[in-house]
Write a protein that holds these residues in place. Structure first.
Motif, mmCIF file in Angstrom:
data_model
loop_
_atom_site.group_PDB
_atom_site.id
_atom_site.type_symbol
_atom_site.label_atom_id
_atom_site.label_comp_id
_atom_site.label_asym_id
_atom_site.label_seq_id
_atom_site.Cartn_x
_atom_site.Cartn_y
_atom_site.Cartn_z
ATOM 1 N N MET A 152 41.680 8.210 -0.968
ATOM 2 C CA MET A 152 40.304 8.361 -0.459
ATOM 3 C C MET A 152 39.410 8.748 -1.636
ATOM 4 S SD MET A 152 39.027 10.874 2.581
ATOM 5 C CE MET A 152 37.370 10.813 3.210
ATOM 6 N N ASN A 153 38.940 7.771 -2.388
ATOM 7 C CA ASN A 153 38.187 8.083 -3.585
ATOM 8 C C ASN A 153 36.780 7.495 -3.554
ATOM 9 O OD1 ASN A 153 38.792 5.463 -3.837
ATOM 10 N ND2 ASN A 153 40.125 5.683 -5.624
ATOM 11 N N ASN A 154 36.312 7.078 -2.395
ATOM 12 C CA ASN A 154 34.950 6.600 -2.253
ATOM 13 C C ASN A 154 34.303 7.272 -1.057
ATOM 14 O OD1 ASN A 154 34.692 4.534 -4.319
ATOM 15 N ND2 ASN A 154 36.298 3.481 -3.176
ATOM 16 N N LEU A 155 33.002 7.390 -1.124
ATOM 17 C CA LEU A 155 32.274 7.995 -0.015
ATOM 18 C C LEU A 155 32.272 7.031 1.165
ATOM 19 C CD1 LEU A 155 30.629 10.391 0.879
ATOM 20 C CD2 LEU A 155 28.589 9.298 -0.013
ATOM 21 N N ASP A 175 25.771 7.724 -4.249
ATOM 22 C CA ASP A 175 26.278 7.921 -5.615
ATOM 23 C C ASP A 175 26.708 9.368 -5.840
ATOM 24 O OD1 ASP A 175 25.880 5.291 -6.226
ATOM 25 O OD2 ASP A 175 23.964 5.593 -7.252
ATOM 26 N N ALA A 176 25.932 10.307 -5.313
ATOM 27 C CA ALA A 176 26.293 11.716 -5.473
ATOM 28 C C ALA A 176 27.593 12.019 -4.732
ATOM 29 C CB ALA A 176 25.162 12.601 -4.946
ATOM 30 N N GLY A 177 27.762 11.431 -3.558
ATOM 31 C CA GLY A 177 28.997 11.628 -2.811
ATOM 32 C C GLY A 177 30.199 11.046 -3.519
ATOM 33 N N ASN A 178 30.034 9.838 -4.060
ATOM 34 C CA ASN A 178 31.133 9.214 -4.796
ATOM 35 C C ASN A 178 31.512 10.025 -6.036
ATOM 36 O OD1 ASN A 178 31.507 7.064 -3.055
ATOM 37 N ND2 ASN A 178 30.038 5.760 -4.112
ATOM 38 N N LYS A 179 30.506 10.598 -6.687
ATOM 39 C CA LYS A 179 30.769 11.442 -7.856
ATOM 40 C C LYS A 179 31.567 12.678 -7.452
ATOM 41 C CE LYS A 179 28.419 13.736 -11.725
ATOM 42 N NZ LYS A 179 27.089 14.026 -12.341
ATOM 43 N N ALA A 180 31.217 13.251 -6.307
ATOM 44 C CA ALA A 180 31.948 14.421 -5.822
ATOM 45 C C ALA A 180 33.395 14.060 -5.474
ATOM 46 C CB ALA A 180 31.237 15.009 -4.605
ATOM 47 N N PHE A 181 33.589 12.902 -4.859
ATOM 48 C CA PHE A 181 34.950 12.452 -4.538
ATOM 49 C C PHE A 181 35.765 12.233 -5.809
ATOM 50 C CE2 PHE A 181 33.586 11.167 -0.189
ATOM 51 C CZ PHE A 181 34.639 11.745 0.513
ATOM 52 N N ALA A 182 35.134 11.619 -6.811
ATOM 53 C CA ALA A 182 35.845 11.301 -8.053
ATOM 54 C C ALA A 182 36.274 12.563 -8.794
ATOM 55 C CB ALA A 182 34.961 10.438 -8.942
ATOM 56 N N GLU A 216 43.092 16.462 0.427
ATOM 57 C CA GLU A 216 42.547 15.928 1.675
ATOM 58 C C GLU A 216 41.516 16.859 2.290
ATOM 59 O OE1 GLU A 216 42.790 12.964 3.078
ATOM 60 O OE2 GLU A 216 43.897 12.377 1.283
ATOM 61 N N ALA A 217 41.757 18.155 2.169
ATOM 62 C CA ALA A 217 40.794 19.122 2.692
ATOM 63 C C ALA A 217 39.488 19.050 1.900
ATOM 64 C CB ALA A 217 41.381 20.529 2.623
ATOM 65 N N GLN A 218 39.613 18.859 0.586
ATOM 66 C CA GLN A 218 38.417 18.718 -0.235
ATOM 67 C C GLN A 218 37.642 17.456 0.132
ATOM 68 O OE1 GLN A 218 38.589 19.670 -4.528
ATOM 69 N NE2 GLN A 218 40.774 20.109 -4.229
ATOM 70 N N TYR A 219 38.377 16.351 0.319
ATOM 71 C CA TYR A 219 37.719 15.111 0.714
ATOM 72 C C TYR A 219 36.981 15.283 2.038
ATOM 73 C CZ TYR A 219 40.420 12.495 -2.808
ATOM 74 O OH TYR A 219 40.951 12.008 -3.967
ATOM 75 N N LYS A 220 37.626 15.952 2.977
ATOM 76 C CA LYS A 220 37.013 16.160 4.282
ATOM 77 C C LYS A 220 35.738 16.988 4.165
ATOM 78 C CE LYS A 220 37.893 17.987 8.924
ATOM 79 N NZ LYS A 220 38.865 18.677 9.816
ATOM 80 N N ILE A 279 33.781 17.292 1.564
ATOM 81 C CA ILE A 279 32.743 16.494 0.911
ATOM 82 C C ILE A 279 32.142 15.510 1.899
ATOM 83 C CG2 ILE A 279 32.315 14.752 -0.868
ATOM 84 C CD1 ILE A 279 34.542 16.142 -2.522
ATOM 85 N N HIS A 280 33.013 14.871 2.677
ATOM 86 C CA HIS A 280 32.543 13.928 3.685
ATOM 87 C C HIS A 280 31.589 14.600 4.663
ATOM 88 C CE1 HIS A 280 32.711 11.442 7.322
ATOM 89 N NE2 HIS A 280 32.996 10.433 6.528
ATOM 90 N N GLU A 281 31.968 15.758 5.158
ATOM 91 C CA GLU A 281 31.133 16.478 6.117
ATOM 92 C C GLU A 281 29.806 16.901 5.488
ATOM 93 O OE1 GLU A 281 33.669 19.613 7.422
ATOM 94 O OE2 GLU A 281 34.759 18.342 8.859
ATOM 95 N N LYS A 282 29.866 17.322 4.221
ATOM 96 C CA LYS A 282 28.650 17.742 3.517
ATOM 97 C C LYS A 282 27.646 16.595 3.436
ATOM 98 C CE LYS A 282 27.009 19.150 -1.065
ATOM 99 N NZ LYS A 282 27.416 19.523 -2.458
#
Length: 380
Positions: free
Chosen positions: A1-4, A142-149, A159-163, A165-168
């Motif tokens: 899961m590396n993209n917003l 773009d900001a979300g994708n940067k956070a995921f990367a 996975e918790a971090q991805y979740k 970021i997604h919610e944010k």
């Protein structure tokens, strides 16, 4: 899961929009001479069709000229490394703006993302609009994708971090949609009110959007994007099981016009797809299996492609590569395909099964569900 995964002017002084300007647009750009020979690309909409242009920087300068029938959301891509347009846009060296028949002065320093745009009242109004609603859509992506990367994919809590970021970023988009609705209500004469409602409609019920739309000025509601949104309101009310399938006419691969009503007396599956749509391509073998089984019993498929003019060769290649023997049509307007607009199509694949009397009897038949419905109709 590396993209917003969350996709899917001063305002009171916004200048009056002239939809029939004859002078056209002029874009004058500057860039460091170190970028000489590097290409700049421009994508926009002209006469309802996708349009593209490109130019190489020479002596620290570049320019574009043309004309649009109405202001159109556009994208400029800068390729500083000579790796091609697709890679340049994927790494983010791009600029989104509204293109009208005005003069634009664009200054590139190191990146198109940080370039300045001067001379356009329309662009100034667009910037003010973005400031009011919380920024540009792609800026948030773009900001979300940067956070995921930035997340270590091997981290035990990845996975918790991805979740989180997604919610944010989902919260950012929801806040933006609230502001978009407020903007449209408060600025019925702004062309950006249509954009605001279109974006809000991707998550809100159309019954909430339509009353706001109806209060926009008559001139704004004549924009092509406004007419497409209005078609969605109509499609939601009329394109449903039990109703007559709206008729349309589009050219096939040889240019012959084909209509839905041509299939009166037999079952026809109207299938919206595109060559670039991976789920569509993955479903094609299943549809082919069903077609081969039931064609002799009266089933036909009318495939409507959402490819655009630049994708015509890819569309034809996909038909050949996937071995699709049924009828294919397209007006090559991409997501603005007039049949797709008429049916309120917002995602592909999507299909509608129409009976011999021209009534819609089923929606979105894929996988085993397609075979079950056809077996019910035609028998095993």
């Amino acid at each position: 899961m590396n993209n917003l995964k969350i996709m899917a002017c001063v305002l009171a002084l916004l200048p009056a929009v002239s939809f029939g300007q004859e002078s056209g647009f002029q874009i004058s750009g500057t860039a460091p001479k170190a970028f000489n020979g590097k290409k700049v690309y421009l994508d926009y909409t002209k006469d309802g069709f996708p349009a593209s242009d490109s130019v190489a920087i020479a002596d620290g300068k570049f320019s574009f000229t043309g004309a649009v029938e109405e202001p159109t959301y556009s994208r400029m891509v800068f390729d500083p490394d000579g790796k091609g347009k697709m890679l340049a846009q994927n790494i983010g060296d791009r600029l989104y703006f509204y293109l009208g028949n005005e003069h634009y002065t664009i200054g590139i320093r190191n990146s198109l993302r940080t370039a300045s745009i001067k001379g356009s009242p329309l662009h100034n109004a667009y910037v003010a609009y973005l400031n009011e609603i919380g920024g540009g859509f792609m800026d948030i992506i773009d900001a979300g994708n940067k956070a995921f990367a930035a997340v270590d994919k091997d981290a035990p809590d990845a996975e918790a971090q991805y979740k989180a970021i997604h919610e944010k970023f989902e919260a950012k988009f929801e806040d933006r949609r609230v502001k978009e609705l407020a903007f449209a209500k408060n600025n019925p004469n702004s062309i950006f009110a249509v954009d605001a409602l279109i974006d809000a409609a991707n998550k809100r019920k159309l019954s909430e959007i339509e009353p706001v739309f109806r209060k926009l000025s008559k001139e704004v509601r004549q924009l092509s994007t406004a007419r497409q949104l209005e078609a969605r309101f109509l499609a939601e009310k009329s394109v449903k099981i039990g109703n007559k399938a709206p008729d349309f006419s589009q050219p096939d691969i040889r240019g012959k016009m084909v209509k839905v009503s041509d299939f009166k007396g037999q079952y026809v599956l109207i299938d919206f797809w595109a060559s670039w749509c991976s789920p569509c391509r993955a479903e094609n073998p299943n549809l082919l299996k069903a077609y081969n089984k039931y064609k002799s019993k009266g089933l036909e498929v009318l495939a409507v492609s959402l490819d655009d003019t630049k994708g015509r060769s890819a569309w034809l290649k996909a038909i050949k590569d996937d071995g699709l023997p049924w009828i294919h049509v397209a007006d090559l307007k991409g997501w603005s395909n007039e049949a797709a607009v008429l049916y309120g199509v917002r995602a592909v694949p999507q299909n509608y099964l129409v009976d011999p009397q021209g009534n819609i009897v089923a929606l979105n038949l894929r996988g085993e569900t397609l075979h079950q419905e056809l077996a019910r109709i035609f028998g095993n």
